[in-house]
Design an enzyme around this catalytic site. Structure first.
Site, short mmCIF file in Angstrom:
data_model
loop_
_atom_site.label_atom_id
_atom_site.label_comp_id
_atom_site.label_asym_id
_atom_site.label_seq_id
_atom_site.Cartn_x
_atom_site.Cartn_y
_atom_site.Cartn_z
N TYR A 24 41.49 53.68 35.45
CA TYR A 24 40.12 53.14 35.55
C TYR A 24 39.38 53.31 34.21
O TYR A 24 38.76 52.36 33.72
CB TYR A 24 39.36 53.85 36.66
CG TYR A 24 37.94 53.33 36.82
CD1 TYR A 24 37.69 52.20 37.59
CD2 TYR A 24 36.88 53.97 36.20
CE1 TYR A 24 36.40 51.71 37.72
CE2 TYR A 24 35.58 53.49 36.33
CZ TYR A 24 35.35 52.36 37.10
OH TYR A 24 34.07 51.87 37.22
N GLY A 56 28.86 46.40 47.47
CA GLY A 56 28.33 47.17 46.35
C GLY A 56 27.45 46.40 45.39
O GLY A 56 26.52 45.68 45.78
#
Length: 257
Positions: free
Chosen positions: A155, A15
Site C-alpha cells: 500500500y 468511503g
C-alpha cells in the site's frame, strides 16, 4: 462549482468515493460512478468494473461516454489484501484507466488521484518508483518479489509511486488544458480504516495518537471537488495533504522545527 460538469468517480460505492460523488452532485455536477458494487446513493450512471483487470478496464474505457470534465481516481485496496492485488488496483490499473480515458476527456478536464500520507517518503523509494513507470499487469508479481514489496509495504509503495506519477504528469496534457493533481489524506474513518491500523501497526497507532480525531470522508471530498473545479485551474502536479495537520507534524518532528 461543478455546475454543468460530468465527473467519473471510481470507488463511488463506499468511503471517500461516496462522499465525492455526493459532493459533485451537490455542487451541480453529474456523476458517472465506477465500482465493483452499485452505489446505494443516486448517481447519474453506473458502470461495474474490476480495476485490477486490464481487459475489464479496456472494456470500461470503451463503454464510458466521451466528454467528461473530470476523473476522480478514488478506488483503492487496503494493505490487508495480497501485494500484487494492491499494486494492480492502486497503481497499475489506475494509470491504465487514466491513460485510456485521457483521449476521451474534454479539453480543460481535471484528474484527481487519491494518494495518502503513507506516500510521504516517495523520494526515498526512487529506484523502485522509477522501475514501476512502465509496470504492467503481467509483471506485478515479479516486481513485488524483486523490490521486496510485501505486507503493508504494498500500500505504501503504491501511494509513493502514485504521488511521483502525479508530479511527473504536471504538464503532460497542458496543450489540451488537462491537469492532474493528488490528494493525500491521513487516517480516515472508512470501512477499511481497521485494515490500516492492523497492518501498519506502530506507525498507524503513533499517527492516531497525535491527531484530534481521524478524518471523515466529508473532510476529503471538498478538496477533491475543488481540484476538479475551474477554481483550481492553475494547480498542476500538486499533492495536497488533507490530514488534520499530521503531515506538518511529521515534518516538524523530522526537521526539529
Amino acid at each position: 462549482m461543478l455546475t454543468g460538469k460530468t465527473v467519473i468517480v471510481t470507488g463511488a460505492a463506499s468511503g471517500i468515493g461516496v462522499a465525492t460523488a455526493r459532493l459533485v452532485r451537490a455542487w451541480g455536477g453529474r456523476v458517472i460512478a465506477v465500482d465493483r458494487h452499485e452505489p446505494a446513493d443516486p448517481v447519474d450512471s453506473y458502470f461495474a468494473a474490476d480495476l485490477s483487470d486490464r481487459a475489464a478496464i479496456d472494456a470500461l474505457v470503451e463503454a464510458l461516454p466521451a466528454g467528461a470534465h473530470g476523473l476522480a481516481n478514488i478506488a483503492g485496496l487496503p494493505p490487508t489484501r495480497p501485494p500484487a492485488e494492491v499494486l494492480k488496483v492502486n497503481l497499475v490499473g489506475l494509470k491504465h484507466l487514466t491513460l485510456g480515458l485521457v483521449p476521451k476527456l474534454a479539453d480543460g478536464a481535471s484528474i484527481v488521484n487519491l494518494a495518502s500520507l503513507a506516500g510521504l517518503d516517495w523520494a526515498e523509494a526512487l529506484p523502485a518508483v522509477r522501475a514501476s513507470e512502465d509496470l504492467d499487469f503481467d509483471g506485478v508479481e515479479a516486481f513485488c518479489r524483486r523490490h521486496g514489496i510485501q505486507g503493508a509495504r504494498s500500500y505504501v509503495f503504491s501511494k509513493e509511486a502514485l504521488i511521483a506519477w502525479t508530479h511527473r504528469n504536471r504538464w503532460t496534457w497542458r496543450d489540451r488544458g488537462i491537469r492532474m493533481n493528488a490528494v493525500s489524506p491521513g487516517p480516515v474513518e472508512t470501512p477499511i480504516l481497521p485494515d490500516f491500523v492492523a497492518t501498519l501497526g506502530a506507525r498507524a497507532e503513533a499517527e492516531m495518537a497525535v491527531m484530534d480525531r481521524p478524518g471523515r470522508p466529508q473532510d476529503i471530498a471538498p478538496v477533491v471537488g475543488f481540484l476538479l473545479s475551474d477554481a483550481s485551474a492553475w494547480i498542476r502536479g500538486a499533492n495536497l495533504p488533507v490530514d488534520g495537520g499530521l503531515h506538518a507534524h511529521v515534518l516538524d518532528r523530522r526537521h526539529r522545527l
